[in-house]
Design an enzyme around this catalytic site. Structure first.
Site, PDB file in Angstrom:
ATOM      1  N   LYS A 155       0.892  -1.243  -0.054  1.00  0.00           N
ATOM      2  CA  LYS A 155      -0.140  -0.004   0.123  1.00  0.00           C
ATOM      3  C   LYS A 155       0.794   1.235  -0.029  1.00  0.00           C
ATOM      4  CE  LYS A 155      -1.601   2.738   3.129  1.00  0.00           C
ATOM      5  NZ  LYS A 155      -1.501   3.726   2.479  1.00  0.00           N
ATOM      6  N   GLY A 175       7.067   5.128   8.882  1.00  0.00           N
ATOM      7  CA  GLY A 175       5.983   6.315   9.249  1.00  0.00           C
ATOM      8  C   GLY A 175       6.388   6.759  10.827  1.00  0.00           C
ATOM      9  N   GLU A 235      10.177   1.213  11.053  1.00  0.00           N
ATOM     10  CA  GLU A 235      11.296   2.324  10.865  1.00  0.00           C
ATOM     11  C   GLU A 235      10.085   3.661  11.084  1.00  0.00           C
ATOM     12  OE1 GLU A 235      12.474   5.830   9.835  1.00  0.00           O
ATOM     13  OE2 GLU A 235      12.549   4.593   7.726  1.00  0.00           O
ATOM     14  N   CYS A 281      13.522  10.905   7.660  1.00  0.00           N
ATOM     15  CA  CYS A 281      13.388  10.646   9.006  1.00  0.00           C
ATOM     16  C   CYS A 281      14.877  10.597   9.796  1.00  0.00           C
ATOM     17  CB  CYS A 281      12.948   9.181   8.918  1.00  0.00           C
ATOM     18  SG  CYS A 281      14.010   8.102   7.884  1.00  0.00           S
ATOM     19  N   GLU A 294      10.011  15.989  16.527  1.00  0.00           N
ATOM     20  CA  GLU A 294      10.631  16.024  15.040  1.00  0.00           C
ATOM     21  C   GLU A 294       9.803  16.992  14.318  1.00  0.00           C
ATOM     22  OE1 GLU A 294      11.737  12.495  11.931  1.00  0.00           O
ATOM     23  OE2 GLU A 294       9.966  12.347  12.922  1.00  0.00           O
TER      24      GLU A 294
END
Length: 513
Positions: free
Chosen positions: A206, A260, A282, A316, A415
């Site tokens: 997906k 994500g 992750e 990330c 973040e």
């Protein structure tokens, strides 16, 4: 299938329309808008679609790129059944056969890199040079795991029981559900899928609704490379919560790989508990970037710029908190701010002069603005940037450097995932370690030093999964990519990456005494 509107002038340069750009592709078959299931292109079960827009043109007539089908739960259930059937044969293929498939896919990715990069620019917004880098990075995982596939080894283990022998055999885990983010729409799939294929698994993927076109272009190349029908199935959809839950709870999916946010990762982990799937996540980070007193300041500035502002801060592993020793703080600030002012040009990613594109959507822009506002309200100083740029486009924000940041500000604890660098002055090593490790996440980190004792001391004490020492760029196929704590678990890439898609079976043979 496509496309309307025109791209307007942005900052004194003129771009041709998206339709014109796509019409000039060498391989027009890369432009797909349906699901790829069982080797065929399929509509959604209810014929619904969603729009894919160019974030650089948000609010303009040219922002619409394509209408893409929105796969239903029934479509995904069907794809899982097909992948389950395909696995029965694919798991029996030789590692060399799977290696050849991945090598063919690598060659096709490199052959089509220009068209693929333009697709990424249109749907993601990053500059063309960055998009080309992503295509090569994504292709490198196909190359890497093509080379790893023939090297799947088990062991013969000495038994403590006389006459017995213990064999360990590595076997593919089964059907893998792969959920990927928008910031690297091609590479985040290949980093997972190449390892799964090398191991002998099948996959249902997906892609993100913001950037599905790169993944569907990949599906076309998978078809062209000769992958057996049903081995790889890619279904775009904007029904993200519904489909994520379905994949995590599906009894025929044996493994979930997700990249994500930490919040979504926790939700998916909870949803996967009913079937106790194998998982690799992750998730979010809050990467520290440390400049020690003995650092080469010029090199630290270059590394900081790369680590913070790549893809406008939307990776990330982007540096988020900058800890600068008080003895070199002023020098670093002066040089870093001068660097940002000198080289940056915001704009459409297809303009060759553009260095940085837009944020992906309005939510990302708001978070950047909130972090700047919070920091300034608590005493930080805007050293450069600090403002949104609606004159360029709805989602553009200036590359921003904040001085005088403290640990109580949002930017030090969350973040940002955007183009804001918060600079924090520190005095001594004990204070530094306390600051750096005062977070629930631990994905990446960076530091600059000439002292080899600093290298080993802080490499061991900083609580992250990956460290860049005297470099601001760490990602490559050979790196075991992943984090600790609430940044997730499991590793992608490297010689360890295939283990996430395999199980170990033990065979005890008796009667040999």
């Amino acid at each position: 299938m496509l496309l309307r509107g025109s791209i307007t002038n942005i900052r004194r340069f003129t771009m041709v329309s998206s339709k014109s750009i796509l019409s000039q592709f060498n391989n027009k078959d890369l432009l797909q808008t349906k699901s790829y299931v069982n080797g065929k292109w399929e509509k959604s079960g209810d014929n619904k679609t969603f729009t894919v827009k160019n974030p650089a043109l948000a609010g303009n007539d040219g922002e619409l790129i394509a209408e893409v089908i929105s796969a239903t739960s029934e479509d995904f259930n069907n794809a899982v059944t097909i992948a389950t059937t395909a696995f029965k044969d694919f798991k029996k293929t030789t590692p060399r056969y799977r290696s050849d498939l991945l090598r063919k896919l690598y060659d096709l990715l490199i052959e089509n890199q220009q068209d693929l990069a333009k697709i990424i620019v249109l749907e993601n917004g990053k500059p063309l040079a960055d998009a080309l880098g992503e295509v090569k990075y994504g292709a490198s995982f196909c190359q890497w795991f093509a080379e790893e596939a023939p090297r799947i080894h088990g062991d013969i283990i000495p038994s403590g029981i006389p006459g017995s022998r213990i064999l360990s055999i590595k076997q593919p885990v089964g059907v893998c559900g792969i959920l990927t983010p928008w910031n690297f729409p091609l590479a985040m799939i290949t980093r997972k899928l190449a390892a799964a294929i090398a191991a002998g698994c099948t996959a249902v993927i997906k892609p993100p609704p913001e950037t599905p076109l790169a993944s569907l272009a990949l599906a076309h190349l998978i078809q062209e490379a000769g992958f057996p029908p049903g081995v790889v199935n890619i279904l775009p959809t904007d029904r993200t919560p519904e489909i994520g839950k379905l994949m995590c709870e599906h009894p025929l999916i044996n493994k979930i790989s997700f990249t994500g946010s930490t919040g979504v990762g926790k939700l998916l982990m909870n949803q996967s508990s009913s079937t106790l799937k194998k998982l690799s996540f992750e998730l979010g980070g809050n990467a520290p970037f440390i400049v020690f007193a003995d650092a080469d300041i010029d090199k630290a500035v270059e590394g900081a710029f790369a680590a913070k502002f790549r893809s406008s801060g939307q990776t990330c592993v982007c540096a988020n908190r900058f800890y600068i020793h008080e003895s070199v703080y002023d020098e670093f600030v002066e040089n870093f701010v001068a660097k940002v002012k000198k080289v940056v040009k915001l704009g459409n990613g297809l303009d060759p002069e553009t260095t940085h594109g837009p944020l992906i959507h309005g939510r990302s822009l708001k978070k950047v603005q909130d972090h700047v506002k919070d920091a300034v309200s608590k005493g930080a100083t805007v050293l450069t940037g600090g403002e949104a740029r609606p004159d360029i486009g709805q989602y553009f924000h200036e590359l921003t450097v904040l001085g005088g940041v403290t640990q109580d500000m949002h930017i030090a604890n969350e973040e940002t995932f955007g183009p804001v660098a918060g600079l924090i002055k520190y005095k001594n090593d004990d204070e530094l370690i306390q600051f750096v490790n005062d977070t629930s996440v631990g994905l990446a980190g960076y530091f600059y030093t000439k002292d080899i004792s600093n290298l080993f001391k802080f490499a061991e004490e900083i609580n992250v999964g990956m460290l860049g020492v005297n470099t601001g760029l760490i990602s490559e196929a050979a790196l075991p990519f992943g984090g600790i704590k609430e940044s997730g678990f499991g590793r992608e890439g490297s010689k360890y990456g295939m283990d996430e898609y395999m199980t170990i079976k033990s065979v005890v043979i008796g009667g040999n005494a």
